[in-house]
Design a protein around this motif. Structure first.
Motif, mmCIF file in Angstrom:
data_model
loop_
_atom_site.group_PDB
_atom_site.id
_atom_site.type_symbol
_atom_site.label_atom_id
_atom_site.label_comp_id
_atom_site.label_asym_id
_atom_site.label_seq_id
_atom_site.Cartn_x
_atom_site.Cartn_y
_atom_site.Cartn_z
ATOM 1 N N THR A 594 0.860 -1.176 0.000
ATOM 2 C CA THR A 594 0.000 0.000 0.000
ATOM 3 C C THR A 594 0.899 1.229 0.000
ATOM 4 O O THR A 594 1.961 1.202 0.608
ATOM 5 C CB THR A 594 -0.873 -0.005 1.271
ATOM 6 N N ARG A 595 0.472 2.238 -0.718
ATOM 7 C CA ARG A 595 1.200 3.510 -0.639
ATOM 8 C C ARG A 595 0.370 4.476 0.189
ATOM 9 O O ARG A 595 -0.821 4.654 -0.059
ATOM 10 C CB ARG A 595 1.422 4.101 -2.027
ATOM 11 N N LEU A 596 1.018 5.101 1.166
ATOM 12 C CA LEU A 596 0.302 6.079 1.979
ATOM 13 C C LEU A 596 0.158 7.388 1.221
ATOM 14 O O LEU A 596 1.075 7.802 0.496
ATOM 15 C CB LEU A 596 1.065 6.373 3.281
ATOM 16 N N ALA A 597 -0.987 8.012 1.394
ATOM 17 C CA ALA A 597 -1.131 9.401 0.966
ATOM 18 C C ALA A 597 -0.849 10.262 2.192
ATOM 19 O O ALA A 597 -1.401 10.016 3.269
ATOM 20 C CB ALA A 597 -2.540 9.644 0.444
ATOM 21 N N LEU A 598 0.019 11.207 2.044
ATOM 22 C CA LEU A 598 0.493 11.974 3.199
ATOM 23 C C LEU A 598 0.341 13.464 2.952
ATOM 24 O O LEU A 598 0.647 13.951 1.867
ATOM 25 C CB LEU A 598 1.970 11.664 3.452
ATOM 26 N N ASP A 599 -0.132 14.149 3.973
ATOM 27 C CA ASP A 599 -0.131 15.605 3.906
ATOM 28 C C ASP A 599 1.274 16.131 4.122
ATOM 29 O O ASP A 599 2.013 15.624 4.961
ATOM 30 C CB ASP A 599 -1.011 16.175 5.026
ATOM 31 N N GLU A 600 1.627 17.133 3.357
ATOM 32 C CA GLU A 600 2.849 17.867 3.672
ATOM 33 C C GLU A 600 2.500 18.831 4.787
ATOM 34 O O GLU A 600 1.747 19.779 4.585
ATOM 35 C CB GLU A 600 3.344 18.633 2.448
ATOM 36 N N VAL A 601 2.973 18.533 5.967
ATOM 37 C CA VAL A 601 2.611 19.378 7.105
ATOM 38 C C VAL A 601 3.842 20.066 7.651
ATOM 39 O O VAL A 601 4.931 19.959 7.109
ATOM 40 C CB VAL A 601 1.970 18.550 8.224
ATOM 41 N N GLY A 602 3.625 20.776 8.752
ATOM 42 C CA GLY A 602 4.727 21.471 9.369
ATOM 43 C C GLY A 602 5.457 20.571 10.344
ATOM 44 O O GLY A 602 5.958 19.514 9.975
ATOM 45 N N ASP A 609 -3.754 12.014 16.935
ATOM 46 C CA ASP A 609 -5.149 12.287 16.610
ATOM 47 C C ASP A 609 -5.554 11.653 15.291
ATOM 48 O O ASP A 609 -6.577 11.963 14.714
ATOM 49 C CB ASP A 609 -5.439 13.791 16.631
ATOM 50 N N ALA A 610 -4.741 10.765 14.791
ATOM 51 C CA ALA A 610 -5.137 9.980 13.625
ATOM 52 C C ALA A 610 -4.480 8.627 13.763
ATOM 53 O O ALA A 610 -3.742 8.375 14.712
ATOM 54 C CB ALA A 610 -4.713 10.661 12.329
ATOM 55 N N THR A 611 -4.717 7.756 12.825
ATOM 56 C CA THR A 611 -4.289 6.381 13.046
ATOM 57 C C THR A 611 -2.791 6.187 12.921
ATOM 58 O O THR A 611 -2.260 5.224 13.410
ATOM 59 C CB THR A 611 -4.963 5.459 12.017
ATOM 60 N N GLY A 619 -4.757 9.003 3.649
ATOM 61 C CA GLY A 619 -5.377 7.891 2.953
ATOM 62 C C GLY A 619 -4.312 6.939 2.484
ATOM 63 O O GLY A 619 -3.135 7.083 2.830
ATOM 64 N N SER A 620 -4.742 5.933 1.746
ATOM 65 C CA SER A 620 -3.760 5.002 1.207
ATOM 66 C C SER A 620 -4.249 4.471 -0.132
ATOM 67 O O SER A 620 -5.442 4.479 -0.417
ATOM 68 C CB SER A 620 -3.518 3.857 2.195
ATOM 69 N N VAL A 621 -3.308 4.052 -0.928
ATOM 70 C CA VAL A 621 -3.597 3.564 -2.276
ATOM 71 C C VAL A 621 -3.101 2.130 -2.352
ATOM 72 O O VAL A 621 -1.934 1.865 -2.039
ATOM 73 C CB VAL A 621 -2.870 4.428 -3.335
#
Lengths: 650, 650
Positions: A594-602, A609-611, A619-621
């Motif tokens: 699976t490939r993770l979808a990741l936010d570019e965050v700070g 607060d998430a899994t 998300g994931s693909v």
């Protein structure tokens, strides 16, 4: 009449007492066989030996010429030093390692052209040797620093070590000649200068120790053995002084006899341990042998990568602490792999402990074989287990820094690894089999022919037929046998749970370790060992923090890896599903990813607060089944990201 | 009549235009306040400033004398160089950093004895300066290498940078004197030699850039600004040539304007970025400022430890790749912490982005404050996040290698960090508050007095009362106010979810970022900001592989850690239970921990035939509630193992 199974091209004179053995201890659990006894005919290692013959050795010859490292000897003879000197202080050693490789290779193949190149090279070295045996292009001339003025970093004795190893190789494959005489003169010089009444220091880089013991084994000259013992005993008491990297860098912080786990520069530590093992065997020093064996087993348990690679740190090219094994920038120097094979082979011969044969196999397939590119013209110096960004293609005509790229480089400014590979690959045959009075032992598997003399002068001949490691079936055909009973011993690798051994009507499951058959064999008998090869998940020890929550895949002796080339994306965001075994269809290994979808965050640290961590996973693909490749093969298809340890999706 | 809240001992002349500001940009979002405006009176930072005054500065003075690094200047004057030179090529800079610290400290405290020592030290430096302004004890004399013959490693311009910073500190706290003149002559010399028609190269170690801009700000001499811009613009085009560590080591692989994330040597990258920010602000170069801001924010997001520490690698003291942040041997150099504070402070002043204030706070509490021991007489050079084996106590009278021990060392062969700390700690007041025409902003919290002139020449005075970070309540008492409305702006740290702001009858929850109150205040008004301080679990970004499955604890701005001292066992085998929040009783933080019982086994990788890895876990022992300590405090109780990231039991 027994069939002579030796290769046509094998030219080590059969009457040579050493029979072309790279390591020839006078005692031990098992007797090594030499290049006169074992040839590799087909398969993975035969291919690598062919690559060595057809590309690697010539490539090294070209580069040591281009870099001016051979030219240093010409410059010495012509009085152009130090002005015209090129390369680092240890560059002479690359010529010697290459001479060793050429010697074994001529002995193995009888290549007349290579013999001529070998002799030509020796002819350029010889006149640079001083009348008292001193030979080094970096020290001792007007305008250079004096001889032995920098034992910390000067590498003079290290260079002799490789020169002597070259002489030993030549003596064992050809007999006395100019190279043997140069090496012997150098060894005599070392004993003159560093003997009992002389200079009591040691070299910053061990290597002279193994060489002197082997020269003792060739010549019977005890002075060499005593000198080697003295170097081993002197070390560890601070004789080399302090350096920024600490005394453990060159194993001068404590005697090897008191060392419980290896520390400091990995190649240095491993060469020293190999030399200490040699000294211990020849002197019957069981305490020293036990110390070396224990530190080696402990180092394998706590400071070794899955690949068999040793040395976690770029800084100091050194071991990390126990269980400190980050896959990122794993240093795992190719030469440390070579050195680990040297050490573990010696301990296998001395003790018969199968863990050392396991280490040899793992390291050969996953470090030594990983270094050269498919074309044998570029090499890894370091062998990382996680490449986060695709590297740049090194310039073809420029020597690279030692660890600059994720792609193999044609040459390095410090280029110890390519020449070290050539001498190792030329002698691979010597790792396959041993003998004792009762029979023959096979430790590594390849399509090969083996001939051994066992107790009572009985002759045994075997032909090994296998596509290992692609396939796990190993057929051993008896080609020559005495009339009475003898024992065939086969190594079952530690990972091979459920292996089976068949001989005629007898069929049994054999446990990892050694499985033996003792009986009267007949010519034409077939013994079949089947090792279960299906790809398997491998988990790390709970203490290896850096790969917690990650899993690797192995297939037989091969460590597999995931490349971005196959994932179609960076390997940095992959997760693998371990609820099912890896899919293995005839050696093509695939895992569900699976490939993770990741936010570019700070800021990358925060509340749960998430899994998955800080909520950056959006998300994931499903990537479906993704192909893994053997680690030793990675980056042969161009720049990529790569990882051996993959985070689990669970 | 408003109370004058300035400290009795504050001696920066109030009529000095710079008001003792370490950084004084001519424009930007907020105007910095100086040591004449802000004093820290009580609490954590006051204690550290007292330690600096009473121990650290004197300790550094003693060591630069003992090591002979001051003596190099005497030797220069007396013609005893190069024979009598001591220390590395950059040792002059340690004297200059110390002079800068002493200048700020005399300005802050009016310590007459320190003033006398400062003048005595300047008197030893002054005569070593050549008539053309050149000043360096390592180059340029007969028997030494020529001036500027080794810009890669020679550090001549780097040394000038620190000399000029010392001169700037003196000018801003005292006015022109010999130190200011030495610094100005050096700056003029740099412009003469490296100006438009001169030498077009740059120094291997940035630092001259920030210094020249600040000297421009002091003097108004545009030539210094232009020279700084030129150094920034020249860099990144390969002018320094190639080195084994690669051009990115000294940021010569690409221009800072084109850099998206920091790479190479961390201190060099951060100093360069700080200098580029200064140039951008003075030149109104918004593109350059934006480039520096983006690369800084990206570096914080991807290449920064939880502590704020930067630089993952020992080799090259450099940044790793994105998310490559192993806690083992985290380099996190103290000087990189200082440099990150310098850079983020500049970006905060320029942009008002609270992420930079967060970075300043995090780095001050968890890197800068972690370096000095409780007694101010030993220091961390590197700041690892996981110590696997207890270190050895460094010898008291010997300079240590830069990163040899888990214990702080009195001095280092490369001793950049202790003097860098002294100058930083002396100026801590400048990080607390800023002003603009509309009001005053508080960015960091400590017991302090603040005085500022806002738009229209209006005077504002505040007294900050708090035990922060022990306690989260911050009371701000208005001690001086104009009659009309102005705005008080308070930073709410990013971790402070649920903070509250109270003023009289108004009470509200405020979000992380900046919270403002704009109104007519009266003397005696109290504004209360309450930051929730209970210890919290902190998880890593899903991409930080090295700490997967691990969790840290933070309390307010403090990163906590587990020491073996409190666990009673090695931290390497701990697991923590995260189903409940950490127990926090008045700042004493405890977590529920388990110690694994582990078999000592052989090869550490294998099948998943037990719950945790390869079956080596044979059980676990409930360790109950175990106390954590602030990371900055670790190893003050003797050798220990320590970890910030703890594997979870779940």
């Amino acid at each position: 009449m027994p069939t002579d199974v030796r290769h046509d091209h094998l030219t080590v004179p059969a009457d040579r007492p050493d029979r072309g053995r790279p390591v020839a201890p006078s005692t031990g659990r098992w007797r090594p066989l030499g290049l006169a006894d074992v040839t590799i005919d087909t398969g993975f290692w035969a291919d690598l030996q062919r690559l060595n013959s057809t590309a690697m050795i010539a490539h090294c010859e070209e580069w040591v010429e281009t870099m001016g490292w051979i030219g240093n000897f010409d410059a010495a003879v012509e009085g152009r030093l130090p002005a015209d000197r090129r390369g680092r202080e240890f560059s002479d050693s690359e010529i010697y390692k290459l001479l060793e490789a050429m010697s074994w290779e001529v002995g193995r193949t009888g290549d007349a052209a290579l013999e001529a190149r070998l002799q030509a090279l020796v002819a350029r070295i010889a006149p640079a040797q001083d009348t008292d045996g001193y030979l080094n292009t970096r020290f001792g001339r007007p305008g250079q620093e004096p001889r032995y003025s920098d034992l910390q970093w000067g590498h003079e004795l290290y260079c002799y070590g490789h020169l002597i190893q070259a002489g030993v190789a030549r003596a064992r494959t050809h007999g006395e000649d100019e190279l043997v005489r140069i090496a012997t003169r150098a060894a005599d010089h070392v004993c003159d200068v560093f003997g009992h009444d002389g200079d009591r220091r040691v070299c910053g880089h061990p290597e002279i120790e193994v060489a002197l013991v082997e020269l003792y084994r060739v010549t019977g000259e005890r002075r060499y053995l005593e000198q080697a013992r003295s170097f081993v005993d002197r070390r560890g008491h601070g004789a080399l002084g302090d350096i920024e990297l600490g005394r453990q860098y060159f194993q001068d912080d404590r005697p090897v006899r008191e060392t419980t786990v290896m520390d400091g520069h990995a190649v240095r530590a491993l060469y020293l341990a190999a030399g200490a093992a040699d000294v211990a065997v020849e002197d019957g020093d069981d305490d020293l042998l036990a110390a070396v064996a224990i530190q080696t087993v402990t180092t394998l348990a706590r400071r070794t990568y899955l690949t068999g690679g040793m040395g976690a740190h770029h800084e100091g090219e050194s071991f990390g602490q126990d269980h400190e094994l980050p896959p990122d920038r794993a240093y795992s120097e190719t030469c440390a792999g070579v050195a680990s094979v040297m050490l573990n082979h010696r301990l296998l011969l001395a003790t018969g402990d199968p863990r050392h044969a396991d280490a040899v196999e793992r390291t050969l397939f996953n470090v030594v074989a990983a270094s050269p590119a498919e074309d044998g013209r570029s090499f890894y110096y370091t062998n990382t287990l996680h490449q986060r960004v695709p590297g740049a293609v090194p310039e073809a005509a420029v020597a690279s820094p030692r660890a600059s790229s994720s792609l193999r480089a044609p040459w390095f400014e410090v280029s110890c690894c390519p020449t070290n590979l050539t001498r190792t690959i030329a002698t691979l045959g010597a790792y396959l089999a041993t003998a004792d009075d009762d029979g023959v032992q096979l430790h590594q598997y390849a399509g090969a022919t083996v001939r051994a003399t066992i107790g009572g002068g009985r002759e045994v001949g075997l032909r090994v037929e296998t596509a290992y490691p692609k396939d796990g079936t190993i057929r051993i055909v008896v080609t020559e046998t005495p009339d009475d009973s003898w024992r065939l011993t086969l190594r079952v690798p530690s990972w091979a749970m459920g292996a089976t051994l068949t001989h005629g009507a007898t069929h049994r499951v054999v446990e990892p370790g050694y499985a033996a058959l003792a009986r009267r064999f007949a010519v034409g008998d077939v013994i079949e060992l089947v090792l279960p090869m299906s790809a398997r998940w491998t988990w790390p020890d709970a203490r290896v923090d850096a790969v917690r929550g990650q899993v690797a895949v192995e297939r037989g002796p091969l460590v597999m890896c995931l490349e971005s080339t196959d994932l179609g994306d960076s390997v940095n965001v992959v997760r693998v599903h371990t609820d099912e075994p890896p899919v293995d269809e005839g050696g093509v290994v695939r895992v569900h990813a699976t490939r993770l979808a990741l936010d570019e965050v700070g800021w990358p640290y925060g509340s749960h607060d998430a899994t998955d961590g800080t909520g950056v996973v959006t998300g994931s693909v499903d990537a479906g089944l993704v192909t893994l490749v053997p680690y030793h093969h990675w980056a042969n298809r161009g720049p990529s990201t790569m990882r051996v340890w993959m985070p689990t999706a669970e």
